[in-house]
Design a protein around this motif. Structure first.
Motif, mmCIF file in Angstrom:
data_model
loop_
_atom_site.group_PDB
_atom_site.id
_atom_site.type_symbol
_atom_site.label_atom_id
_atom_site.label_comp_id
_atom_site.label_asym_id
_atom_site.label_seq_id
_atom_site.Cartn_x
_atom_site.Cartn_y
_atom_site.Cartn_z
ATOM 1 N N LEU A 7 -0.329 -2.995 3.590
ATOM 2 C CA LEU A 7 -0.874 -1.815 3.436
ATOM 3 C C LEU A 7 -1.489 -1.249 4.446
ATOM 4 O O LEU A 7 -2.325 -2.115 5.095
ATOM 5 N N ALA A 8 -1.778 0.014 4.875
ATOM 6 C CA ALA A 8 -2.382 0.621 5.979
ATOM 7 C C ALA A 8 -2.986 1.901 5.873
ATOM 8 O O ALA A 8 -2.685 2.652 4.609
ATOM 9 N N ALA A 9 -3.820 2.255 6.383
ATOM 10 C CA ALA A 9 -4.475 3.593 6.455
ATOM 11 C C ALA A 9 -3.777 4.251 7.627
ATOM 12 O O ALA A 9 -4.139 4.173 8.769
ATOM 13 N N ALA A 21 -1.330 3.939 2.660
ATOM 14 C CA ALA A 21 -0.025 3.734 1.836
ATOM 15 C C ALA A 21 0.699 2.440 2.538
ATOM 16 O O ALA A 21 0.144 1.888 3.435
ATOM 17 N N PRO A 22 1.895 2.010 1.949
ATOM 18 C CA PRO A 22 2.376 0.854 2.516
ATOM 19 C C PRO A 22 3.005 0.864 3.829
ATOM 20 O O PRO A 22 2.978 2.119 4.302
ATOM 21 N N ALA A 23 3.175 -0.035 4.477
ATOM 22 C CA ALA A 23 3.486 -0.256 5.852
ATOM 23 C C ALA A 23 4.514 -1.470 5.985
ATOM 24 O O ALA A 23 4.360 -2.486 5.165
ATOM 25 N N ALA A 104 -5.198 -1.437 13.841
ATOM 26 C CA ALA A 104 -5.940 -2.444 13.214
ATOM 27 C C ALA A 104 -6.078 -2.074 11.580
ATOM 28 O O ALA A 104 -6.353 -3.101 11.098
ATOM 29 N N TYR A 105 -5.938 -0.833 11.347
ATOM 30 C CA TYR A 105 -6.451 -0.718 10.067
ATOM 31 C C TYR A 105 -4.994 -0.885 8.927
ATOM 32 O O TYR A 105 -4.767 0.088 8.574
ATOM 33 N N GLN A 106 -4.599 -1.977 8.862
ATOM 34 C CA GLN A 106 -3.638 -2.604 8.095
ATOM 35 C C GLN A 106 -3.938 -4.045 7.698
ATOM 36 O O GLN A 106 -4.576 -4.663 8.194
#
Length: 343
Positions: A7-9, A21-23, A104-106
């Motif tokens: 999951l990520a920004a 949202a998913p990644a 980094a945001y995940q």
């Protein structure tokens, strides 16, 4: 083993709000690590990327964020220094790579072993606050040509003064420690309420940046061996320029270069350097390993590096709030931390 859910920004583009949202979960390549991200240190540069102030050439949508701590989940070929389950802190250089897999945001992100340090039992949130350390080391040693920190610094450095403007910022706080540990007399400039913090980091002198006599006070302490503007507004740069001009001119390193509309006195120049580039150059490989595998790793585990206090803001859904706080100047003497695993 079932696939890891990520999951990520996501940043959709310049000027657009973040979307959680998913990644996909990446696989590490040669000399790379896959990290389960436990704490991300918010950087002031990030909202500037979102607003287009810092013109990185990124492919959107993307995931940014550089500095994080977590657990090694998988190692790629050629990785010899780290193994699964190691607790680490790292700088992924994601924006330089223009690769969302390193953002980094995940919950799961890639990084390289050269920009990674083990943290022992140091809490992830505290370890991630080391995020600006790499920049301070590069600025002082590679660009301002100061000595490396040492248990036996050159005695002659006591007579040399180093001016660090924005000494209570993360960048500035580390610079104060590094210069002080190299034996220099540090003059730290910050807001008055951060005086005790700056002095505790090793500054020999503290000056209130809002003092009406700031130019005179700094001029009386100079000249300076080096000047670093670790957190500087346009008005701050005008003041720095006046101080340098009083000593016949000079130059200073700045977080963004000379601000629009600032006219520096004759003989005074300001410069911006992208410090992460230093760590990706093959000719600096040994320097990079010394910084991450020795200076940072030993300093964190042994407690020799003093970290700023941290505030855990929340999960990935709070990243935009964190950037807004940074943009509005509401963060001082502390680091905001995001926990991707709590969304």
């Amino acid at each position: 083993m079932p696939p890891i859910q990520n999951l990520a920004a996501w940043l959709p583009g310049v000027g657009k709000e973040l979307q959680v949202a998913p990644a996909s979960t990446p696989d590490p390549g040669e000399n790379e690590l896959l990290i389960e991200t436990k704490a991300v240190a918010v950087q002031p540069a990030e909202y500037k990327i979102q607003e287009g102030i810092l013109p990185f050439e990124l492919t959107y949508p993307t995931i940014i964020g550089l500095s994080f701590a977590g657990i090694v989940v998988k190692v790629g070929a050629g990785v010899t220094r780290f193994k699964e389950k190691d607790r680490i802190v790292t700088n992924s250089a994601g924006t330089i790579r223009n690769d969302a897999r390193f953002g980094a945001y995940q919950r799961y992100a890639l990084t390289s072993q050269e920009l990674t340090a083990k943290i022992g039992d140091v809490p992830f949130e505290n370890a991630s606050a080391i995020s600006s350390f790499y920049a301070a080391v590069s600025a002082l040693i590679l660009h301002l040509h100061l000595d490396r920190p040492s248990s036996n610094p050159n005695p002659s450095n006591k007579a040399k003064k180093v001016l660090i403007w924005g000494a209570s910022s993360s960048f500035g706080a580390f610079a104060v420690q590094l210069a002080s540990n190299a034996g220099y007399a540090v003059v730290g400039v910050a807001s008055a309420h951060n005086a005790q913090l700056v002095e505790s980091l090793g500054a020999a002198h503290f000056i209130d940046r809002k003092s009406p006599s700031v130019v005179e006070d700094l001029t009386s302490l100079g000249p300076f061996e080096a000047v670093l503007a670790a957190a500087d507004s346009a008005s701050d740069q005008v003041t720095i320029g006046q101080v340098l001009a009083a000593h016949g001119g000079g130059s200073f390193l700045s977080t963004m270069g000379v601000r629009k509309g600032v006219q520096l006195p004759p003989g005074v120049t300001g410069h911006f350097v992208q410090y992460l580039d230093d760590y990706l150059k093959p000719e600096n490989r040994e320097f990079s390993r010394w910084v991450w595998w020795s200076l940072i790793e030993e300093g964190l585990i042994d407690g020799k590096i003093k970290l700023l206090p941290v505030d855990i803001l929340g999960g990935l859904s709070t990243v935009q709030e964190a950037w807004n706080l940074e943009k509005n100047g509401q963060v001082s003497g502390r680091r905001l931390i995001i926990r991707p695993d709590i969304d």
